[in-house]
Design an enzyme around this catalytic site. Structure first.
Site, short mmCIF file in Angstrom:
data_model
loop_
_atom_site.label_atom_id
_atom_site.label_comp_id
_atom_site.label_asym_id
_atom_site.label_seq_id
_atom_site.Cartn_x
_atom_site.Cartn_y
_atom_site.Cartn_z
N ASP A 45 -6.61 -5.88 21.91
CA ASP A 45 -6.11 -5.39 23.19
C ASP A 45 -6.85 -4.09 23.52
O ASP A 45 -7.64 -3.59 22.71
CB ASP A 45 -4.59 -5.22 23.15
CG ASP A 45 -4.12 -4.19 22.15
OD1 ASP A 45 -4.90 -3.81 21.26
OD2 ASP A 45 -2.95 -3.76 22.24
N ARG A 61 -3.88 -4.17 18.36
CA ARG A 61 -3.44 -5.55 18.14
C ARG A 61 -4.64 -6.46 17.99
O ARG A 61 -5.76 -6.13 18.40
CB ARG A 61 -2.57 -6.03 19.31
CG ARG A 61 -1.33 -5.19 19.53
CD ARG A 61 -0.48 -5.76 20.64
NE ARG A 61 0.60 -4.85 21.00
CZ ARG A 61 1.82 -5.23 21.32
NH1 ARG A 61 2.13 -6.51 21.34
NH2 ARG A 61 2.73 -4.36 21.64
N SER A 114 -1.74 0.76 26.06
CA SER A 114 -2.01 -0.43 25.26
C SER A 114 -2.49 -1.58 26.14
O SER A 114 -3.53 -1.50 26.77
CB SER A 114 -0.76 -0.80 24.46
OG SER A 114 -1.03 -1.81 23.54
N GLU A 160 4.32 -7.84 12.96
CA GLU A 160 5.28 -8.32 13.95
C GLU A 160 4.63 -9.44 14.74
O GLU A 160 3.40 -9.50 14.87
CB GLU A 160 5.72 -7.20 14.89
CG GLU A 160 4.62 -6.58 15.71
CD GLU A 160 5.12 -5.46 16.61
OE1 GLU A 160 6.33 -5.15 16.55
OE2 GLU A 160 4.32 -4.89 17.35
N ARG A 210 5.96 5.42 29.11
CA ARG A 210 5.04 4.44 29.65
C ARG A 210 5.47 4.11 31.07
O ARG A 210 6.61 3.73 31.31
CB ARG A 210 4.99 3.17 28.80
CG ARG A 210 3.78 2.28 29.15
CD ARG A 210 3.60 1.16 28.15
NE ARG A 210 3.21 1.64 26.84
CZ ARG A 210 2.90 0.83 25.82
NH1 ARG A 210 2.95 -0.48 25.98
NH2 ARG A 210 2.56 1.33 24.65
#
Length: 614
Positions: free
Chosen positions: A328, A333, A171, A430, A69
Site C-alpha cells: 500500500d 501492508r 496509509s 491481521e 485521519r
C-alpha cells in the site's frame, strides 16, 4: 465531535475556528498561515455560507488510538497546518508530563508522499510543522529528510530509544486524506490511556505558539537531526536476521513483480531484495514513483484485490514473473498474487498469506534452533477477527498463540510485553494484509514481509512447490481454515448504531439472535458492552470499548462470525471462519476454492445482515 465544547466554541473568527481573518497568527519571522485554506474560509465568509462553515468548524477531529485521519482541507474538522500545530502542541505537553528526559531523548517524525493541491496540505509540510513545534520547546527531533515507509518510524523509536514517534500518512485511504499516527517509547502504537491524555492536552493547547507557522526555523536548529542514512543502513541489517537461504536466493530463477501503488515502497523493497541477495523485482513503471493523485487506481489499497493489480498482472505476463508483491502507499501492508498452472492469477487473502508466513517463520526458527526446549518461550499473535490458523499450528507444534483486539496497536504492545519477559515473538498478523515478520519493528511492515515472502517462494521453488500448493499442505497438516471477510460502506453513524442496537435487542431488550438462518448460535461476545456468554461471570476477557462496535457470534457447528466498525474508515466490516481438523480431506472432497459444508460463510452473512437491519 470531540466534545460539545467544540460546538459551543464555534466561530470562524474564534481561536478554535481558525486563522481566516485573525492577525494573531502572524509571526516575528513574517510567516503566515496557509494562504490556500485562508482563501477558502475567507470566500465562505464573504458568501455567508454558514452551512459549509459549520462543516469545517462545527466539530474537531477526534484524536484516538489511531491518532488522526481525515481529509485535508480548511477548518478544525480537517487535516491542515492549524490542526497539525494544535495536535502537536498537545502531544508535546503530554510527553513533557510523562518523560522528564524528553529534551534529552527526543522524538522521530516521518512522512509519506501525500499532498493536496487545493488546500496546500502535504505530509512533508505537516511533518515540518510538527518538528517546529517540538524544537520550539527545546525537544530534539529526528526528522526524516525524505519519504519513508511507516515501519521506519517505530523502528527508529526503539533503535534510538526515543520517547515517541509520529508518522504523517493516511496509509491506503483515498487521495484527499491524511493522518497523524503516534508511537510510544516502546515502539508500538499508542493505546489507552495515552489517547485520552493526548486528546485532552490538545484541547488545552489550541492557541498556536509563537512562530508556530514558520517551519523554516528548524533548518538552522542544532536540535534537528536526520536519521535517514542511519536507518536505511541499520534497518536492512536487522531484517537480514530473517534471511535463512541466501544461497538459494542468489541462484533462484523465480521472477517477481512489485508495485508500490504510487506510494513510497519502491526504493525500499528494492533495497530489501538486495539485502537478501535476491535479484530485484520488476517494478510496475506506471506505479513506481510516488504520486499523491494515485492516477491508475480508484482506491490505492491492494487489499481491494485484482482491480488494483491490473498493471501488475500485465507486467508479470510480459516478463514471465510468477509472483506479484504489492505494497500500500505507506508500505506497511503487503498483498501477494501467484500465477496458477491454469494461467489464472490467485490473489491470496490476508489470512492465507498469514498462514503461509506463520508456517514459514516457525519452520525457519525450528530448523535453526539449537535448543528444542526453547519452544516454551515462543509466541505468535493475531487479531481476534483473523484466521485461527496460527492457533492450530501452535497446538500441534507446542508454541504459544495469543489473540488480541483488532489492530497492530494491540499486537505491538503485547509483543513488547512478551519480549520484555524474555519471550520470542516470531510473528503477528491481521487479516487486513498486515504482517509483523521481524521483531525489530513492532508494527505491520510491508517491506520485510515482501522480501521474506520472496525468500519463501524461492525456497519452495527448489522443491517444485508453488505458494498455493504449500498453502494446501499447511491446511492438510494443521486443518483447513475457510474464511470470508468483507465490508459495507456506511457514512451515517445513526444507521450503524441502529444496526448494532438491533442485534443487542433482537427479541426484546438485551437479547441477541439465537440462530442465523438454520445455524444455531452457541456463544456471543460483545466487546462494546463487555458481555461474553462463554465466561462464568459473562464478562469479556479482552478489553472493551464503548466508542467502537464489535460483536462475535460462535455457532454450534464451530463457525465464528464477527461484525465491527472500522476505526479509520466509514466501513462496517464482517468476518467469518470455519476450522477443519488435520487431514480431514475437505480440500480433496470439495475443491480448493469451495467452502466445506455445513456452513457457507457468504450466505450466512446475507442472513445475518438481514437480521441485523430488519
Amino acid at each position: 465531535p470531540r466534545s460539545s465544547r467544540s460546538q459551543r466554541r464555534f466561530s470562524p473568527l474564534s481561536r478554535g475556528g481558525g486563522h481566516a481573518a485573525s492577525p494573531r497568527f502572524s509571526t516575528a519571522a513574517g510567516a503566515w498561515p496557509n494562504p490556500k485554506t485562508y482563501a477558502i474560509v475567507k470566500q465562505l465568509l464573504a458568501e455567508g455560507n454558514a452551512g459549509e462553515l459549520q462543516k469545517y468548524f462545527g466539530s474537531r477531529m477526534e484524536f484516538g488510538t489511531a491518532g488522526l485521519r481525515a481529509a485535508m482541507g480548511a477548518g478544525i474538522s480537517h487535516m491542515n497546518d492549524l490542526t497539525i500545530i494544535q495536535t502537536t502542541q498537545g502531544f508535546c505537553r503530554y510527553l513533557e508530563k510523562n518523560f522528564s528526559d524528553l529534551k534529552k531523548r527526543g522524538v522521530v517524525i516521518g512522512f509519506d508522499a501525500r499532498a493536496h493541491l487545493s488546500s496546500g496540505g502535504s505530509s512533508k509540510r505537516f511533518a515540518r510543522l510538527a518538528a517546529n513545534t517540538f524544537i520550539s520547546q527545546g525537544v530534539p527531533v529526528y526528522l526524516f529528510s525524505d519519504i519513508i515507509p511507516t515501519p521506519f518510524v517505530p523502528y527508529t523509536v526503539t533503535h534510538l530509544k526515543l520517547c515517541a514517534g509520529i508518522m504523517v500518512t493516511a496509509s491506503h485511504n483515498p487521495k484527499q486524506d491524511n493522518g497523524y499516527k503516534v508511537y510510544w517509547e516502546n515502539g508500538a502504537q499508542i493505546i489507552s490511556p495515552h489517547d485520552k491524555g493526548i486528546s485532552q492536552a490538545i484541547e488545552e493547547n489550541q492557541e498556536p505558539w509563537p512562530q508556530a507557522w514558520d517551519d523554516k526555523l528548524i533548518d538552522s536548529s542544532p536540535l534537528l537531526h536526520d536519521p535517514y542514512a542511519m536507518v536505511n543502513k541499520e534497518y536492512f541489517k536487522d531484517i537480514q536476521k530473517q534471511c535463512f537461504y541466501r544461497n538459494i536466493n542468489k541462484e533462484t530463477n523465480l521472477k517477481f513483480v512489485h508495485t508500490s501503488v504510487h506510494g513510497v515502497g519502491h526504493k525500499f523493497v528494492q533495497l530489501a531484495f538486495k539485502a537478501f541477495d535476491l535479484s530485484p523485482p520488476f517494478a510496475v513503471p506506471e506505479q513506481k514513483d510516488p504520486d499523491p493523485d494515485f492516477p491508475t487506481v480508484k482506491y490505492p489499497n491492494p487489499e481491494e484485490g485484482k482491480g488494483v493489480l491490473t498493471l501488475s498482472f500485465a507486467l508479470a505476463e510480459k516478463d514471465g514473473a510468477r509472483i506479484i508483491l504489492a505494497n500500500d502507499p505507506d508500505a506497511d501492508r503487503l498483498a501477494v498474487a501467484e500465477k496458477q498452472e491454469s494461467g489464472e492469477w490467485k490473489v491470496f487473502s490476508g489470512n492465507e498469506l498469514g498462514a503461509l508466513l506463520g508456517w514459514w517463520i516457525f519452520t525457519c526458527w525450528k530448523n535453526n534452533s539449537r535448543d528444542t526446549r526453547a519452544i516454551k518461550d515462543v509466541y505468535m499473535l493475531s487479531s481476534t477477527v483473523s484466521s485461527k490458523i496460527l492457533r492450530a499450528i501452535a497446538l500441534k507444534e507446542g508454541f504459544h498463540f495469543e489473540e488480541t483486539l483488532t489492530g497492530f496497536k494491540w499486537m505491538g504492545n503485547r509483543a513488547k510485553q512478551l519480549m520484555d519477559q524474555g519471550k520470542a515473538v516470531l510473528f503477528a498478523f491481521e487479516e487486513a494484509i498486515g504482517y509483523m515478520c521481524c521483531p525489530a519493528v513492532l508494527d505491520k511492515d510491508g517491506v520485510s514481509a515482501a522480501v521474506i515472502t520472496a525468500e519463501m517462494a524461492s525456497f519452495l521453488a527448489t522443491r517444485n512447490l508453488s505458494l498455493s500448493q504449500q498453502l494446501k499442505a499447511v491446511y492438510d497438516e494443521y486443518g483447513f481454515h475457510i474464511t470470508k471477510a468483507s465490508y459495507f460502506i456506511c457514512h451515517d453513524p445513526k444507521v450503524i448504531q441502529q444496526l448494532f442496537d438491533n442485534l443487542r435487542n433482537f427479541d426484546g431488550k438485551n437479547t441477541y439472535p439465537k440462530s442465523c438462518g438454520r445455524f444455531k448460535v452457541s456463544g456471543i461476545r460483545d466487546l462494546t458492552t463487555g458481555y461474553d456468554s462463554s465466561q462464568p461471570d459473562q464478562k469479556a476477557i479482552l478489553p472493551t470499548s464503548k466508542s467502537s462496535q464489535m460483536i462475535t457470534f460462535t455457532f454450534a457447528n464451530g463457525g465464528v462470525a464477527t461484525m465491527r466498525t472500522s476505526g479509520t474508515e466509514p466501513k462496517i466490516k464482517y468476518y467469518s471462519e470455519l476450522c477443519g481438523v488435520p487431514l480431514e480431506g475437505q480440500l480433496r472432497l470439495h475443491g480448493a476454492g469451495a467452502c466445506p459444508p455445513p456452513l457457507r460463510p457468504a450466505s450466512t452473512w446475507q442472513i445475518f445482515l438481514t437480521l441485523s437491519i430488519r
